[in-house]
Write a protein that holds these residues in place. Structure first.
Motif, mmCIF file in Angstrom:
data_model
loop_
_atom_site.group_PDB
_atom_site.id
_atom_site.type_symbol
_atom_site.label_atom_id
_atom_site.label_comp_id
_atom_site.label_asym_id
_atom_site.label_seq_id
_atom_site.Cartn_x
_atom_site.Cartn_y
_atom_site.Cartn_z
ATOM 1 N N GLY A 297 -2.567 12.545 26.873
ATOM 2 C CA GLY A 297 -2.208 13.733 26.279
ATOM 3 C C GLY A 297 -0.848 14.388 27.031
ATOM 4 N N GLN A 298 -0.152 13.419 27.590
ATOM 5 C CA GLN A 298 0.951 13.729 28.231
ATOM 6 C C GLN A 298 2.205 14.013 27.205
ATOM 7 O OE1 GLN A 298 1.450 10.291 30.481
ATOM 8 N NE2 GLN A 298 0.655 11.194 32.546
ATOM 9 N N ASP A 299 3.027 14.825 27.539
ATOM 10 C CA ASP A 299 4.436 15.135 26.878
ATOM 11 C C ASP A 299 5.452 14.039 27.164
ATOM 12 O OD1 ASP A 299 6.813 16.075 25.522
ATOM 13 O OD2 ASP A 299 6.501 18.242 26.614
ATOM 14 N N PRO A 300 5.752 13.397 26.127
ATOM 15 C CA PRO A 300 7.064 12.169 26.271
ATOM 16 C C PRO A 300 8.103 12.602 26.945
ATOM 17 C CG PRO A 300 6.544 12.613 23.758
ATOM 18 C CD PRO A 300 5.644 13.439 24.787
ATOM 19 N N LYS A 301 8.485 14.010 26.821
ATOM 20 C CA LYS A 301 9.582 14.358 27.550
ATOM 21 C C LYS A 301 9.409 14.440 28.954
ATOM 22 C CE LYS A 301 11.743 17.147 23.402
ATOM 23 N NZ LYS A 301 10.783 16.643 22.518
ATOM 24 N N ALA B 256 15.527 11.822 21.129
ATOM 25 C CA ALA B 256 15.081 13.546 21.247
ATOM 26 C C ALA B 256 13.441 13.407 21.472
ATOM 27 C CB ALA B 256 15.364 13.857 19.744
ATOM 28 N N TYR B 257 12.794 12.446 21.250
ATOM 29 C CA TYR B 257 11.310 12.296 21.395
ATOM 30 C C TYR B 257 11.106 12.527 22.729
ATOM 31 C CZ TYR B 257 6.438 10.668 20.469
ATOM 32 O OH TYR B 257 5.272 10.586 20.443
ATOM 33 N N PHE B 258 11.861 11.629 23.539
ATOM 34 C CA PHE B 258 11.611 11.622 25.123
ATOM 35 C C PHE B 258 12.464 12.316 25.895
ATOM 36 C CE2 PHE B 258 9.708 7.605 23.704
ATOM 37 C CZ PHE B 258 8.598 7.624 24.377
ATOM 38 N N VAL C 99 12.900 -0.140 21.820
ATOM 39 C CA VAL C 99 13.873 0.598 22.135
ATOM 40 C C VAL C 99 14.204 1.020 23.461
ATOM 41 C CG1 VAL C 99 14.922 3.143 21.364
ATOM 42 C CG2 VAL C 99 13.695 1.967 19.870
ATOM 43 N N LEU C 100 15.493 0.915 24.083
ATOM 44 C CA LEU C 100 15.807 1.445 25.399
ATOM 45 C C LEU C 100 16.370 2.828 25.391
ATOM 46 C CD1 LEU C 100 16.076 0.438 28.347
ATOM 47 C CD2 LEU C 100 18.157 -0.637 27.717
ATOM 48 N N LEU C 101 16.023 3.586 26.424
ATOM 49 C CA LEU C 101 16.281 4.948 26.247
ATOM 50 C C LEU C 101 17.126 5.033 27.794
ATOM 51 C CD1 LEU C 101 13.029 5.571 25.223
ATOM 52 C CD2 LEU C 101 14.994 6.786 23.915
ATOM 53 N N GLY C 102 17.911 6.153 27.699
ATOM 54 C CA GLY C 102 18.849 6.362 29.080
ATOM 55 C C GLY C 102 19.668 7.374 28.677
#
Length: 341
Positions: A181-185, A45-47, A209-212
């Motif tokens: 200051g970037q948005d992780p999303k 959710a964070y990304f 943690v690996l995301l995809g």
């Protein structure tokens, strides 16, 4: 001892240890560890990505991603200073059966034009199939520098045009997010997979943690098992990652400030030559009139540890276990350094 060799030397705080010991756990191989499941859901959710997978280390999460994105005999484009290329034990070849196409960039950062020029013709059977591009943000060997976001978008466009996957080694991505200051999303929208590491400036003893996408993570889980990364009651570790996500991201700004203070002292020292721009928590600089090993030895005599990273360069990395008082002691030692036998 003041240890600037790496931000991997951080130790859990009492509050993090308390969170770990209080964590509800289960068998993660069966998908039944509630703390792991919560961490993976929160990071996804964070990304802004569909799914996530806990891994013991950043190297494992990177290698899993490369394995999932490629077939044996494929080619992976990356920087010639990339961690996946020079610091993961030849894992691209060993684990994925692929080969690297290293490009020389600016402090470990490659450009879209370089990527496009390096893509092999898909109809040329003599050449490996280019299938993946790996970026690293921040760039470790680039002195903790941050990618320009527009350049990342240009690289994404090249990958989409040519049907390539785009992976991010985000070993210090939280440092980049705090510095820019970037948005992780934004990252979740651009990259096909992201590895985020917690065992550096975030203060955890282990964990990445690996995301995809859901499909990608399902296959990543299978590869993790093959690599011996299937863990049981790993919620005790996942709890420390969750604690770090909740409490240790914003404080990375302190590490960046400490790095800039030390940089100011270094610039005033006659032994210090060219220094890479200091954007986050890593300083890489040349020394002159003295060997880097000698420079490190003189600081060690004053209980200050630094790393020698090349025949001419020294590296200093600030982190959460470095206090303001330690920074001042270090600056005093640098400014008053004398090359005694």
């Amino acid at each position: 001892m003041i240890d600037f060799r790496s931000d991997t030397f951080t130790k859990p705080t009492p509050a993090m240890l308390a969170a770990m010991s209080a964590a509800p756990v289960g068998d993660d191989v069966f998908g039944e560890d509630p703390t792991v499941n919560l961490l993976e859901a929160n990071l996804a959710a964070y990304f802004g990505m569909e799914a996530a997978l806990f891994c013991p280390s950043g190297t494992m999460s990177n290698q899993i991603a490369i394995k999932v994105h490629t077939l044996p005999g494929d080619e992976v484009i990356c920087s010639d200073l990339a961690h996946v290329y020079i610091y993961e034990g030849g894992g691209i070849a060993f684990n994925a059966g692929a080969q690297a196409r290293p490009l020389h960039g600016d402090r470990g950062m490659i450009r879209a034009a370089q990527v496009e020029a390096a893509i092999n013709d898909i109809d040329d059977d003599h050449k490996a199939r280019t299938s993946l591009v790996c970026l690293e943000n921040t760039s470790n060997r680039g002195g903790g520098c941050c990618y320009d976001w527009q350049e990342i978008l240009h690289i994404r466009e090249v990958c989409s045009t040519h049907g390539l996957q785009l992976h991010l080694d985000g070993a210090r991505l939280f440092n980049a997010l705090v510095a820019t200051g970037q948005d992780p999303k934004q990252y979740g929208e651009v990259f096909d997979s992201i590895s985020v590491c917690f065992n550096k400036g975030m203060g955890c003893p282990m964990g990445s943690v690996l995301l995809g996408s859901k499909t990608f993570i399902r296959e990543a889980r299978r590869v993790r098992k093959k690599l011996g990364g299937g863990l049981r009651q790993v919620g005790y570790m996942a709890a420390c990652l969750q604690y770090a996500l909740d409490h240790n991201v914003k404080r990375l700004k302190i590490d960046h400030e400490h790095a800039k203070i030390i940089a100011t002292a270094l610039i005033e020292n006659d032994y210090v030559g060219k220094m890479m721009p200091v954007e986050t928590n890593i300083l890489i600089f040349e020394v002159k009139g003295i060997a880097p090993k000698r420079f490190a030895e003189l600081l060690k005599r004053q209980d200050i540890l630094v790393s020698v990273v090349s025949p001419t360069q020294v590296r200093i990395v600030t982190h959460m276990d470095i206090t303001a008082e330690m920074v001042q002691r270090t600056c005093h030692a640098i400014l008053n350094m004398e090359n005694h036998p």
